[in-house]
Design an enzyme around this catalytic site. Sequence first.
Site, mmCIF file in Angstrom:
data_model
loop_
_atom_site.group_PDB
_atom_site.id
_atom_site.type_symbol
_atom_site.label_atom_id
_atom_site.label_comp_id
_atom_site.label_asym_id
_atom_site.label_seq_id
_atom_site.Cartn_x
_atom_site.Cartn_y
_atom_site.Cartn_z
ATOM 1 N N ARG A 124 37.950 56.978 21.585
ATOM 2 C CA ARG A 124 38.910 56.742 22.673
ATOM 3 C C ARG A 124 38.261 56.914 24.044
ATOM 4 O O ARG A 124 38.950 56.901 25.066
ATOM 5 C CB ARG A 124 40.118 57.660 22.523
ATOM 6 C CG ARG A 124 40.955 57.331 21.289
ATOM 7 C CD ARG A 124 42.161 58.255 21.121
ATOM 8 N NE ARG A 124 41.723 59.598 20.719
ATOM 9 C CZ ARG A 124 42.177 60.742 21.247
ATOM 10 N NH1 ARG A 124 43.092 60.739 22.173
ATOM 11 N NH2 ARG A 124 41.720 61.888 20.806
ATOM 12 N N ARG A 135 37.528 56.915 8.150
ATOM 13 C CA ARG A 135 38.475 57.777 8.867
ATOM 14 C C ARG A 135 39.530 58.328 7.924
ATOM 15 O O ARG A 135 40.244 57.586 7.262
ATOM 16 C CB ARG A 135 39.144 56.997 10.005
ATOM 17 C CG ARG A 135 40.102 57.859 10.820
ATOM 18 C CD ARG A 135 40.694 57.105 12.009
ATOM 19 N NE ARG A 135 41.802 57.856 12.577
ATOM 20 C CZ ARG A 135 41.693 58.897 13.391
ATOM 21 N NH1 ARG A 135 40.503 59.303 13.768
ATOM 22 N NH2 ARG A 135 42.757 59.532 13.825
ATOM 23 N N SER A 176 38.173 61.087 17.014
ATOM 24 C CA SER A 176 38.536 59.898 17.778
ATOM 25 C C SER A 176 38.380 60.116 19.280
ATOM 26 O O SER A 176 38.437 59.171 20.056
ATOM 27 C CB SER A 176 39.974 59.472 17.466
ATOM 28 O OG SER A 176 40.900 60.409 17.988
ATOM 29 N N THR A 227 34.858 65.308 9.573
ATOM 30 C CA THR A 227 35.797 65.429 10.678
ATOM 31 C C THR A 227 36.050 64.120 11.413
ATOM 32 O O THR A 227 35.108 63.414 11.764
ATOM 33 C CB THR A 227 35.322 66.529 11.667
ATOM 34 O OG1 THR A 227 36.229 66.633 12.762
ATOM 35 C CG2 THR A 227 33.920 66.263 12.200
ATOM 36 N N ASN A 228 37.327 63.814 11.615
ATOM 37 C CA ASN A 228 37.704 62.716 12.501
ATOM 38 C C ASN A 228 37.523 63.200 13.927
ATOM 39 O O ASN A 228 38.021 64.268 14.276
ATOM 40 C CB ASN A 228 39.186 62.335 12.316
ATOM 41 C CG ASN A 228 39.467 61.614 11.029
ATOM 42 O OD1 ASN A 228 38.572 61.147 10.340
ATOM 43 N ND2 ASN A 228 40.747 61.529 10.690
ATOM 44 N N ASP A 281 37.265 70.423 6.831
ATOM 45 C CA ASP A 281 37.661 69.811 8.084
ATOM 46 C C ASP A 281 37.153 70.749 9.185
ATOM 47 O O ASP A 281 36.841 71.911 8.924
ATOM 48 C CB ASP A 281 39.191 69.668 8.121
ATOM 49 C CG ASP A 281 39.682 69.030 9.405
ATOM 50 O OD1 ASP A 281 39.066 68.049 9.866
ATOM 51 O OD2 ASP A 281 40.680 69.528 9.954
ATOM 52 N N ASP A 317 38.423 70.959 13.058
ATOM 53 C CA ASP A 317 39.457 71.488 13.954
ATOM 54 C C ASP A 317 40.633 72.032 13.151
ATOM 55 O O ASP A 317 41.218 71.330 12.340
ATOM 56 C CB ASP A 317 39.921 70.402 14.921
ATOM 57 C CG ASP A 317 38.775 69.864 15.778
ATOM 58 O OD1 ASP A 317 37.972 70.675 16.255
ATOM 59 O OD2 ASP A 317 38.687 68.631 15.953
#
Length: 184
Positions: A58, A101, A54, A51-52, A8, A10
Amino acid sequence: MLRLVLLDRDGVINNDRPDSVKSPDELVLLPGAAAAIARLNEADVRVAVVTNQSVVGRNIISMQMLDRIHSELRTRLAREGARLDAILVCTDPPDRPSPRRKPEPGMLLEALRLFRAGAEDTPMIGDDLRDLQAAKAAGCRRVLVRTGKGTKVQAAGVPADLLPVAVRADLAAAVDSYLKGELQ
């Protein structure tokens, strides 16, 4: 057989900001992360980030800005002799998730196919429950680091259906355990 480690981003490689990393200036590597990735590179282990993000879906930042952030990430890692073999990103907003996701396994399965790696031999190192859920769904080994959200996840208790999960202090400790064959 080719060896692969999934990471991952973050909370594992860089600080997990509550308001997301929105520019290269906000990217702060966690202590020891670059050196840990360099140790994997030296051991001929492929490293893929899943990694997500969004923050793109958004409409907080553009895909071009995310590319700049990842370019800066690669530059800072390279300064310490480290490289990422792939960065897979899912930009879906949380309210409109695709099978890529996390906690869905799409990105992890894509990375496994890309590198022709076996899921059972591939650890997913993350700091969030959804990393562990995606890893289980993909058939990967699960490693939780206590950086980022990891300490809270561990304190809340990892659901029994996700066990076994190896818990390590940070990416450096997880990589050391992996290279010693201790993440079975």
